[in-house]
Structures are given as structure tokens and as C-alpha cells.
Design a protein around this motif. Sequence first.
Motif, mmCIF file in Angstrom:
data_model
loop_
_atom_site.group_PDB
_atom_site.id
_atom_site.type_symbol
_atom_site.label_atom_id
_atom_site.label_comp_id
_atom_site.label_asym_id
_atom_site.label_seq_id
_atom_site.Cartn_x
_atom_site.Cartn_y
_atom_site.Cartn_z
ATOM 1 N N ASP A 26 0.841 -1.208 0.000
ATOM 2 C CA ASP A 26 0.000 0.000 0.000
ATOM 3 C C ASP A 26 0.871 1.252 0.000
ATOM 4 O OD1 ASP A 26 -2.230 -1.526 -0.034
ATOM 5 O OD2 ASP A 26 -2.783 -1.218 2.067
ATOM 6 N N GLU A 27 0.303 2.348 -0.499
ATOM 7 C CA GLU A 27 1.022 3.622 -0.509
ATOM 8 C C GLU A 27 0.388 4.584 0.478
ATOM 9 O OE1 GLU A 27 1.256 5.123 -4.473
ATOM 10 O OE2 GLU A 27 2.276 3.345 -5.257
ATOM 11 N N CYS A 28 1.199 5.482 1.036
ATOM 12 C CA CYS A 28 0.719 6.452 2.023
ATOM 13 C C CYS A 28 1.573 7.717 1.942
ATOM 14 C CB CYS A 28 0.757 5.857 3.431
ATOM 15 S SG CYS A 28 2.423 5.398 3.960
ATOM 16 N N LEU A 29 1.173 8.761 2.664
ATOM 17 C CA LEU A 29 1.918 10.023 2.724
ATOM 18 C C LEU A 29 2.395 10.245 4.149
ATOM 19 C CD1 LEU A 29 -0.451 12.300 0.583
ATOM 20 C CD2 LEU A 29 1.689 11.205 -0.145
ATOM 21 N N ILE A 30 3.634 10.693 4.294
ATOM 22 C CA ILE A 30 4.218 10.953 5.609
ATOM 23 C C ILE A 30 4.493 12.455 5.737
ATOM 24 C CG2 ILE A 30 6.182 10.526 7.141
ATOM 25 C CD1 ILE A 30 4.375 8.106 6.854
ATOM 26 N N ASN A 31 4.067 12.987 6.870
ATOM 27 C CA ASN A 31 4.323 14.397 7.202
ATOM 28 C C ASN A 31 5.380 14.446 8.300
ATOM 29 O OD1 ASN A 31 4.328 17.083 7.855
ATOM 30 N ND2 ASN A 31 2.167 17.202 8.468
ATOM 31 N N PHE A 32 6.590 14.939 7.950
ATOM 32 C CA PHE A 32 7.659 15.080 8.939
ATOM 33 C C PHE A 32 7.469 16.441 9.634
ATOM 34 C CE2 PHE A 32 9.341 12.047 5.890
ATOM 35 C CZ PHE A 32 9.919 11.091 6.702
ATOM 36 N N LEU A 33 6.792 16.421 10.760
ATOM 37 C CA LEU A 33 6.363 17.661 11.408
ATOM 38 C C LEU A 33 7.529 18.569 11.794
ATOM 39 C CD1 LEU A 33 3.604 16.053 13.672
ATOM 40 C CD2 LEU A 33 3.251 17.341 11.567
ATOM 41 N N GLU A 34 8.592 17.995 12.359
ATOM 42 C CA GLU A 34 9.730 18.805 12.801
ATOM 43 C C GLU A 34 10.713 19.072 11.668
ATOM 44 O OE1 GLU A 34 11.704 17.201 16.177
ATOM 45 O OE2 GLU A 34 10.119 17.740 17.594
ATOM 46 N N LEU A 35 11.000 18.056 10.859
ATOM 47 C CA LEU A 35 11.983 18.215 9.774
ATOM 48 C C LEU A 35 11.506 19.237 8.744
ATOM 49 C CD1 LEU A 35 13.139 14.531 9.136
ATOM 50 C CD2 LEU A 35 14.208 16.282 10.562
ATOM 51 N N GLN A 36 10.180 19.431 8.637
ATOM 52 C CA GLN A 36 9.663 20.424 7.693
ATOM 53 C C GLN A 36 10.193 21.815 8.014
ATOM 54 O OE1 GLN A 36 7.043 20.187 4.895
ATOM 55 N NE2 GLN A 36 8.356 21.968 4.665
ATOM 56 N N LEU A 37 10.497 22.060 9.282
ATOM 57 C CA LEU A 37 10.979 23.382 9.699
ATOM 58 C C LEU A 37 12.389 23.673 9.177
ATOM 59 C CD1 LEU A 37 9.731 23.271 13.422
ATOM 60 C CD2 LEU A 37 8.587 24.320 11.451
ATOM 61 N N TYR A 38 13.162 22.607 8.844
ATOM 62 C CA TYR A 38 14.526 22.817 8.351
ATOM 63 C C TYR A 38 14.532 23.390 6.931
ATOM 64 C CZ TYR A 38 16.504 20.208 12.279
ATOM 65 O OH TYR A 38 16.892 19.804 13.541
ATOM 66 N N ASP A 39 13.542 23.014 6.145
ATOM 67 C CA ASP A 39 13.485 23.499 4.758
ATOM 68 C C ASP A 39 12.017 23.575 4.343
ATOM 69 O OD1 ASP A 39 13.697 24.073 2.086
ATOM 70 O OD2 ASP A 39 15.312 22.629 1.697
ATOM 71 N N LYS A 40 11.463 24.788 4.456
ATOM 72 C CA LYS A 40 10.041 24.962 4.167
ATOM 73 C C LYS A 40 9.733 24.923 2.677
ATOM 74 C CE LYS A 40 9.144 27.576 8.386
ATOM 75 N NZ LYS A 40 8.617 28.841 8.982
ATOM 76 N N ASN A 41 10.785 24.970 1.835
ATOM 77 C CA ASN A 41 10.556 24.901 0.389
ATOM 78 C C ASN A 41 10.323 23.475 -0.107
ATOM 79 O OD1 ASN A 41 10.883 27.706 0.039
ATOM 80 N ND2 ASN A 41 13.132 27.468 0.036
#
Length: 780
Positions: free
Chosen positions: A516-531
Motif C-alpha cells: 500500500d502507498e501512504c503520505l508521511i508528514n515530517f512535522l519537525e523536519l519540515q521546519l529545516y526546509d520549508k521549500n
Amino acid sequence: MQQSDILSLAERLIPAYHSGDFEKLLNQITADEPPSVKILLKMELNRIMAPCQKVIDLRGRVQGECREYELDGLTHWLDDVAFNAYHKNTRKFGGYTEGVWEALSNTRNNFRVMQQRGKPLGREVTAKENQYDVEPLTLGYDLKRKENRLKVSSQVEMTLRGSQLVHGLTLDLSPSGAKIKVPSAFEYKLGDTLTMLFSELAKTSEVIGLQSPMTYRILAVDESYDNDAVKYLRLLKLDNDDTIDQLIDESLRNDTQRTKHDNQDKVIRARTRSFEHAYLKHTCALPLFFSGSELKLALMTENNQPIWQYWHDERNQQSLTSLLNPQRLSLLTSPGVRATNNVLYTFTHEHQDKTLFFSMMMPEATREQRQFFWHIGAKKPSWKVFRLHIFELNKEECRELIDHAEELAVDTNTLTHCGILQEIADDTASHDYLLSEKPKLASSELNAFRHPRNQAYEPRCLYFDAVSRRKEPRYPLQTPVELTANQQTIAGKSFDFSKRGLNLKLETPCALKSGDECLINFLELQLYDKNLPLNTVPYRVIRVSPNGKQLQMVMLEDSKTIKTIAFFNTLIEHNQAKLKPKTEILPSDALLEGLHDILLDKMVSTPIFVDKPGANLRPKVMGVNYPLLPHLALFAQLGNSEQFSLAPIYKGHTNTLLAQPMKRIDGAIPQYHELYICAFKFGKRIQSVEAKLREEFTHIKERIAFIKNAQSVGECFVLRICGTPVFDPMTTLLRKDLEELATISMPQAKKLEKEIASIIGYSEITDITEEVLVRLQLTR
């Protein structure tokens, strides 16, 4: 009366020639014949029964190698066929007579006799036929040679039970045993004792004890598969003297000779072990270790992963422990039974997005239940048939495993059995199981053969080579994440990751399954590179724990995720002080050596190693154990000299069995084919051989007729043959052996390394005749 009739009557009277009632028998046989017949018959008998002093020299006159023999005071040059004929006829004629001389001068392989019968003078072997000849390599050379042996060809005189005198020829000697070539004219019984005099060595050697007979016991009687005139005796020395030790020391008089002898043995040992390592690394069967009725350990190889993976459900959780449950294993592990095997029929069924496993062992069901199971399961693409071999571990093998308890993370003190699980049929043969009428049973009959969903324990899985299987190093990292799938979002956190992989634990169970396929949201790592879109990174699920909370997954690679992979790579490089790669526990050389010794004598299939000396692939070496299995004995009889002929397998089938399966394609898995062989025999001699792949039969009735015909005119074999490419034949143990060999002989080490590196294909032969006869209902 014709001359042939006179000779026939004389042949009948030979046993009675020296008896007191010879004249009476002669008168009875010639009572209705003219007096001249009696005179001619008596003259012929007197001629062939007269003592003979003529020396026989067959060098250049027979198809076979001749050597010198001293027999009854005369020195002859005989080949194996004539040597056997000498013993056979001296018993018949009561000594060396003119009749014996004639028999030895007219053996079946005499060039003059062959020419008179219109037979070709020797077998003409074309280059095309010769390409199917392989070298038989006896596996286990290192394990079986526990002491120094001396290869020596010397005549001996043996006295069997009943005071029968037999002349033999030594092949090799050791302080505690010997291997002797003997004529097949005599009967040799296992366990019998005999006395042996080294008549030839006694004349040339200074060792005093050789002048006296020595006592031996017959441990084994091996057939000569390419020459029915001789047999091989393996003997155990019963005397406690050191005569043979002295003989070996005398033969190796100086350090140079001794070193040369030892080094030759080490070269042979290294070469044999190299092919043993390659076999155990590439075998298609799955080795297993049990503690009583509990599966503890499974060994992965390059080619048995499809079997291991087959027993994983939609969550990638294994069901092998349910297949090998305590009830089944109790039938196969009776105390005192060294080895046993049985057949397992299996299939899977998808129900409410769950993969359910069904399996049946032969003794567990009635004939009606088995046929019902066949009709349900064989219609599914997941249909497979396995054979499980179980071997009881001896004390030495148990001690070997005890030393590696910590490394295996298994209580090795309790290990009792070793098993080999091999696939012997799949859905391509499914029509064979639908021949009988479907029994009128309720579907609920199959419930007894359904596996439970969650396993009570997880066996350890170990690769049979100390090489990392990870494509990327893993790093410990705990960071909060959110998983989104099927319009549901679940919170969790990671506990390790790589550039493309991720292991995480969820707060609540998910309904995902492997693939199966899914989406992962890296809540903290997103802050390192918002682009970067680190809040919607696509992953594919690899494995789900039974409770649905722990997941292993891999990132989907496309143009959108290239930058995300680069981000994780940069994160790892810039935080090397904090992110230490997780060490992968690899088996030690000592553990692999111990497993090598345990598994080697539990061969349930025949390995074939393929190279490519020119434009075409060629089978080169085949691993064997003696005594040979019946189908291997057939190949031995068809071979030239000491080689086995695999022409029945590959002749006309090289594209299907060699070229196609061994294409060097990444991710290639073993390809299997069923081959049906009919050996037409007259007595013990093979007249001709016919072989057809299953797909070459136009109808199943034609295949059944082929089998029945083969059973009536000779022997029938059904072989399952796999083929697969070899990308890296080297193993850690092999490299270690090459290093040791290089200290003795660098040229030999380089030659061996080149030979092993030239292996580009691996094939494995499994005899499935018995199972095919059951499925086609041809058992007698």
C-alpha cells in the motif's frame, strides 16, 4: 550335429568335468546321438579344460586401460573387463585353462570382437555431445578425510569368507582403511571380514609387516557406474599395528615429497570447498533449524527468498511457523529416526483484504480430503507443493551450534533437528491435480487446514554469507510524524531512517498492508526546509506488525522526491557526530563454517555450475554424494571416462534450461521446468534414453502413456530443474580459503579464483518422480 551344438553341450558339462559321475552325465546327454558326437564333445572338453601357461597381453587390443597383474604365477596385461572375466572363468573352469584364455581373448570390448559384430571401435564423441559432460565433484571431501591418505595403485590378494581368493587393486590407503577395486564376479557383503595381503608392495617395500595378511571389514560396496566389470570396496582396518603408517612414511621419504603430498591434498580440499560454498550460497531450498517442534532459525540464500517470501501475508508477516506446527513436526521427528520427509500441499486465499494460508501434509488427510484440497487449491495461482526433509542433529553438530548461541540469539542448547524445505511443484502443474473427480465434501472440510493469523513466535532469519544485505545504512532518529492513508491521519514517530527508508511506530493501529502507498508528514523536519514538501512524502509499505502499529516503508522515487532524498542525504552528512549508522549483525566466519559442515551432508538436490567458455553456456561441474541416486547413476553410465553426461537434460533444451533462465537480469528469480526421462534398458545396460519437457507433451494422456511405457521398458525419472544467473559466486569463506591457499601456491590460488569467478549460472536438479506418480494416480 553342428559345431555350435557341440560347444553348447560342452558348456553345460564344464561344472561336472572333474566330478566322479562325469562319464554317466556324458552318456546321458549323448544317448540319442551318434558315437562321433560323444568323441567330439569329449575332445572339446579336454581342450578347454587343459591347464594353460600362455601369457595374455591385451594392450592395444581392447577398449580400456590395461595394467600388469601377477595371477597364479603368470604375469598378464589385462583391463578391468578381462580382469573380472579371469576371476569369473577360473571359478567356472576350476583354474587357468585354455577355456579361460579364450574367454579373456574374446571379451566384449575387444576391438576384433567389436569389428566382427559390426560395432564401432570405441564410442565416437562429437564436440556437441561432449559439451554436456560434467565433472562430478564429491562434496564433503574435507569432512570425510580425517587422516592422511596415500594414492597408490598396487595389486593385493584378498581372502573372502569361504576361503575365496580374489585379486584386487588398491586405489588409496590410510592408517585405518583402504579403497580397493575388485572384480564384480564375486559377492561382497557389508560387515564381512576379509584378510588382505599386499602382494605387490611386499616385493618393493622395506616395511616388514607387509609380508603378513591384514584383517579388514567391508564398510561399503560401491558400484562402478561406467564399468560393470568392477566394484569398489571401502574397508576398515581391524589390526592395531602401524604397518600402513610406516608405508606412508616410506613413500614420503623426504620433506619435499611430504610437502608436495600435503599441498596436493590442500589444493583438492580448497577447490572442493569453493564449490561447496557456492552451492550453499545459491541453493534454492530453505534450510531450517528446530528446537523439538518449534522453528528457531531459517537460512536465506541468493535463490530461496521466493520460498521465504511466499509464507508472508498481506502485512509481510510470516506464516511458516504455522506450516511447521508441532502436530506436523511430531510425525517427522520420532525419536531415533535420523532422517524423514513428507509432501505438503499449499495455497492462499484472499478474504476481506486478508491473505489466508491453507496447507495439508500427506498423512493428515484421507484420499478423499486430499483430492478435495487439490481441486480447491490447484485452481488458484498461489498453488504450490513442497517437500520437507527433517534430519536429527547428532552430538557433534549440536556442540558446534552451542558455541554460537549468543551470535544466533537462539538457545542453541535446545536445537534438535535440521530441516530442508524445497518447492517441488507450482501452479504450472495445477492441471495434474484435477484429473480425479471432485469429491462431494463441504467447503468447511478445509477449515482444519487453515493457518492461524498471528504467530506465537518469530524465527530468526540469517543470510548464509557475511555480506550486508542493506542497500543503505540506517540511522537512529526519533522525530514526530503523521501518516495519511485512506482519508485517515494517524500520529506516530520514527525510530530509524535511511535516505529512502523509514521505520516508524504509530499511536493507533492502521489498516495498511504490504504494498500500500501512504503520505508521511515530517512535522519537525519540515521546519529545516520549508521549500521542500516534507509534509507529503510518498512511501510504499514494506511490512506491518501484527498489531498494525509498527511499519517499515520505502520512499517512492520520482522527479518530485529527488530533492527530498537529497535533503535526507545532506541531513546525514552534516550530523555525522550525532547520527551513527546502526550496525548490521552479520554471521561470523566461525558460525558460517559450522553451518557449512552441518548442511553439507544433508543434500536433497544436485547442484550444477555453469560457465561460458565461448559463445554458448556449458554445464561444467556437478556436486554429488555417493552412493549415487538412481537418476545420477544413469548420467554416470552415459558419461565418458569419469565424467557424467547430462545430455538427457540439456540436449535439445539448452535455450529453455540454460540460456533463458541464466540471462543476467537484475532481480532474476529461479525458473523451474519438469523433465520426463525414459531409460530403455536391457538387463542393467542402457539401450537408449528419451527425454521431454512437460510442455513438449501435447496432452496429459500422452505424458501418462510416456511414464507407463518407461516403467515397462526400463526406468522413469521426473526431474525438476531450476536455472538462475550467478552474479557473485564469491563468499567470505571462499576468500578466506583462497588466502590460505595463496600461502602454499599462488598460481593454484589464482587458477582456482579464476575458475570460481567464471561461474555465471547455477542449476539444481530435484527428483520429483514419486510426487508426480501420486498426482497422476500412477502409483503401484
